[in-house]
Design an enzyme around this catalytic site. Structure first.
Site, PDB file in Angstrom:
ATOM      1  N   TYR A 152      -2.220   8.850   3.540  1.00 55.95           N
ATOM      2  CA  TYR A 152      -1.678   8.406   2.415  1.00 55.95           C
ATOM      3  C   TYR A 152      -2.004   9.375   1.119  1.00 55.95           C
ATOM      4  O   TYR A 152      -1.205   9.876   0.423  1.00 55.95           O
ATOM      5  CB  TYR A 152      -2.177   6.870   2.308  1.00 55.95           C
ATOM      6  CG  TYR A 152      -1.385   6.223   1.066  1.00 55.95           C
ATOM      7  CD1 TYR A 152      -0.175   5.717   1.075  1.00 55.95           C
ATOM      8  CD2 TYR A 152      -2.230   6.017  -0.068  1.00 55.95           C
ATOM      9  CE1 TYR A 152       0.342   5.129  -0.174  1.00 55.95           C
ATOM     10  CE2 TYR A 152      -1.902   5.115  -1.300  1.00 55.95           C
ATOM     11  CZ  TYR A 152      -0.521   4.962  -1.192  1.00 55.95           C
ATOM     12  OH  TYR A 152       0.154   4.396  -2.304  1.00 55.95           O
ATOM     13  N   ALA A 154      -3.230  12.049   1.202  1.00 55.20           N
ATOM     14  CA  ALA A 154      -2.658  13.434   1.145  1.00 55.20           C
ATOM     15  C   ALA A 154      -1.242  13.683   0.652  1.00 55.20           C
ATOM     16  O   ALA A 154      -0.870  14.425  -0.028  1.00 55.20           O
ATOM     17  CB  ALA A 154      -2.965  14.157   2.521  1.00 55.20           C
TER      18      ALA A 154
HETATM   19  P1  NAP Z   1       6.268  -2.741  -1.285  1.00 54.52           P
HETATM   20  O1  NAP Z   1       6.099  -3.945  -1.775  1.00 54.52           O
HETATM   21  O2  NAP Z   1       5.520  -2.873   0.047  1.00 54.52           O
HETATM   22  O3  NAP Z   1       7.564  -2.180  -1.101  1.00 54.52           O
HETATM   23  C1  NAP Z   1       7.902  -1.065  -0.393  1.00 54.52           C
HETATM   24  C2  NAP Z   1       9.008  -0.469  -0.322  1.00 54.52           C
HETATM   25  O4  NAP Z   1       9.560   0.714   0.315  1.00 54.52           O
HETATM   26  C3  NAP Z   1      10.103  -1.265   0.373  1.00 54.52           C
HETATM   27  O5  NAP Z   1      11.408  -1.432  -0.395  1.00 54.52           O
HETATM   28  C4  NAP Z   1      10.302  -1.012   1.377  1.00 54.52           C
HETATM   29  O6  NAP Z   1      11.437  -1.264   2.175  1.00 54.52           O
HETATM   30  C5  NAP Z   1      10.486   0.674   1.378  1.00 54.52           C
HETATM   31  N1  NAP Z   1       9.942   1.397   2.445  1.00 54.52           N
HETATM   32  C6  NAP Z   1       8.728   1.309   3.292  1.00 54.52           C
HETATM   33  N2  NAP Z   1       8.623   2.147   4.261  1.00 54.52           N
HETATM   34  C7  NAP Z   1       9.856   2.829   4.248  1.00 54.52           C
HETATM   35  C8  NAP Z   1      10.461   3.901   4.834  1.00 54.52           C
HETATM   36  N3  NAP Z   1       9.787   4.367   5.949  1.00 54.52           N
HETATM   37  N4  NAP Z   1      11.716   4.130   4.619  1.00 54.52           N
HETATM   38  C9  NAP Z   1      12.309   3.679   3.635  1.00 54.52           C
HETATM   39  N5  NAP Z   1      11.927   2.698   2.809  1.00 54.52           N
HETATM   40  C10 NAP Z   1      10.726   2.372   2.865  1.00 54.52           C
HETATM   41  O7  NAP Z   1       5.304  -1.483  -1.959  1.00 54.52           O
HETATM   42  P2  NAP Z   1       4.786  -1.392  -3.657  1.00 54.52           P
HETATM   43  O8  NAP Z   1       3.584  -1.748  -3.676  1.00 54.52           O
HETATM   44  O9  NAP Z   1       6.130  -1.748  -4.332  1.00 54.52           O
HETATM   45  O10 NAP Z   1       4.959   0.448  -3.547  1.00 54.52           O
HETATM   46  C11 NAP Z   1       5.746   1.181  -4.065  1.00 54.52           C
HETATM   47  C12 NAP Z   1       5.551   2.446  -4.247  1.00 54.52           C
HETATM   48  O11 NAP Z   1       4.179   2.431  -5.105  1.00 54.52           O
HETATM   49  C13 NAP Z   1       4.746   3.034  -2.843  1.00 54.52           C
HETATM   50  O12 NAP Z   1       5.148   4.538  -2.680  1.00 54.52           O
HETATM   51  C14 NAP Z   1       3.321   3.133  -2.794  1.00 54.52           C
HETATM   52  O13 NAP Z   1       2.490   3.950  -2.156  1.00 54.52           O
HETATM   53  C15 NAP Z   1       2.953   3.108  -4.436  1.00 54.52           C
HETATM   54  N6  NAP Z   1       1.970   2.612  -5.029  1.00 54.52           N
HETATM   55  C16 NAP Z   1       1.736   1.268  -4.959  1.00 54.52           C
HETATM   56  C17 NAP Z   1       0.392   0.663  -5.271  1.00 54.52           C
HETATM   57  C18 NAP Z   1       0.104  -0.798  -5.210  1.00 54.52           C
HETATM   58  O14 NAP Z   1      -1.065  -1.049  -5.511  1.00 54.52           O
HETATM   59  N7  NAP Z   1       1.182  -1.544  -4.965  1.00 54.52           N
HETATM   60  C19 NAP Z   1      -0.445   1.481  -5.851  1.00 54.52           C
HETATM   61  C20 NAP Z   1      -0.054   2.749  -5.855  1.00 54.52           C
HETATM   62  C21 NAP Z   1       0.957   3.289  -5.289  1.00 54.52           C
HETATM   63  P3  NAP Z   1      11.918  -2.708   3.014  1.00 54.52           P
HETATM   64  O15 NAP Z   1      11.234  -3.907   2.211  1.00 54.52           O
HETATM   65  O16 NAP Z   1      13.157  -2.758   3.115  1.00 54.52           O
HETATM   66  O17 NAP Z   1      11.290  -2.406   4.292  1.00 54.52           O
END
Ligand code: NAP
Length: 245
Positions: A152, A154
C-alpha cells in the site's frame, strides 16, 4: 463554465464526499464503483439533487483495460472531461513478509497503474478542453511508510512520483496534477483500526480526531478549482497535524 469530472471509487468514503462536493460546485460527475452499486446510486442521487448530471460506471480497476474504458465511457456520456480524481483504493493489513506477489501486484495495479492508465486516457480530453485537473489520492503512508502495508505504502509513494512527473509533462497544456495525502479519515477503509485502536490513534493526532471524508473532499475540490491553477506537482496532506513538512 460547466466542468465535467470523473471520480474513481465514488461509492463510499472520500470518493463519495468528493462527488457530492463537486456536484455542489456545479460539476457534472461520473463516478465509478466496484461492488457497492446501491451506495453509488445514492451518491449519484444526492449529486443530482444538487443539479449535477451523473454517470455511474462499474469497474474493478485491477483490470487495466476496464480502467481505460471508464474514462472513455465517462467522456462519451458527459460530452467533455476536465477533471480526474484517482481515488479508488483499498488497504490490506498484513506483515510485510506475508505479502504475496499476487497481493503486491494487485495493490500496485489498483493503487498506481490504474491511476496512470486513467490519466493517460483522460489527458487528450483535457487538452481538447484547454483545461485539466488531475488529483491523485495518495496517503500519509506514502511519507511515513507502513510496516503492515508495504505494498500500500509503495503504491501510494509511487503516486507521488507519478504526480510530479505528470505535472511537469502537462504544465504546457494548462493541466495541473496534484496529490492529497490524508492521514486517518473516518471511512470504511480503517473502520476496524478506529474501532480497535481508536483512543490510541486519536491520542497521536494533534487535532485529536480522524478527518471527516468531507474535509478531504474539500481539499480535493480546491485542487480541482480554477483558483488552484498555479498549484501543480504538489502534495496537500489533511492529516490533523500528524505530520508537518
Ligand atoms: P472506502 O470508503 O473503502 O472506499 C473505497 C472506494 O474505492 C470505494 O468506492 C470502492 O468501491 C473503491 N474500490 C476499492 N477497490 C477497488 C478496485 N479494485 N477497483 C475499483 N474501485 C475500487 O475508502 P476511503 O477511505 O474513502 O479511501 C479512498 C482513497 O483514500 C483510497 O485510495 C485510500 O487509500 C485513500 N486514503 C484513505 C485514508 C483513510 O484513512 N480513509 C487515508 C489515506 C488515504 P466499492 O465501494 O464499490 O467496492
Amino acid at each position: 463554465m460547466k466542468r465535467c469530472a470523473v471520480v474513481t471509487g465514488g461509492s463510499r468514503g472520500i470518493g463519495a464526499a468528493t462527488v457530492v462536493k463537486l456536484a455542489s460546485q456545479g460539476y457534472d460527475v461520473a463516478l465509478t464503483y466496484r461492488t457497492q452499486r446501491t451506495a453509488a446510486e445514492e451518491v449519484a442521487a444526492t449529486a443530482q439533487r444538487l443539479g449535477a448530471r451523473t454517470v455511474l460506471i462499474q469497474a474493478d480497476l485491477a483490470d487495466l483495460e476496464r480502467a481505460r474504458a471508464v474514462i472513455h465511457e465517462a467522456a462519451d456520456a458527459l460530452g467533455e472531461l476536465h477533471v480526474l480524481v484517482n481515488n479508488a483504493g483499498y488497504v490490506q493489513r498484513v506483515p510485510w513478509e506475508d505479502v504475496s506477489l499476487e497481493d503486491w501486484e494487485r495493490m500496485i495495479r489498483v493503487g498506481l497503474t490504474a491511476a496512470f492508465v486513467c490519466a493517460r486516457a483522460a489527458v487528450p480530453y483535457m487538452k481538447e478542453a484547454g483545461f485539466g485537473r488531475i488529483v491523485n489520492v495518495s496517503s500519509l503512508r506514502a511519507l511515513t511508510g507502513a510496516p503492515h502495508g508495504v505494498h500500500y505504502a509503495a503504491a501510494k509513494a509511487g503516486l507521488l512520483g507519478l504526480t510530479r512527473s505528470l505535472a511537469l509533462a502537462l504544465a504546457p497544456f494548462r493541466i495541473t496534477v496534484n496529490a492529497v495525502c490524508p492521514g486517518y479519515v473516518a471511512t470504511d477503509i480503517n473502520r476496524e483500526a478506529l474501532a480497535t485502536r481508536g483512543p490510541e490513534i486519536r491520542a497521536q493526532i494533534p487535532l485529536g480526531r480522524p478527518a471527516e471524508p468531507e474535509e478531504v473532499a474539500a481539499t480535493i475540490a480546491f485542487l480541482c478549482s480554477e483558483e488552484a491553477g498555479y498549484i501543480t506537482g504538489q502534495t496537500l496532506s489533511p492529516n490533523g497535524g500528524l505530520r508537518m513538512d
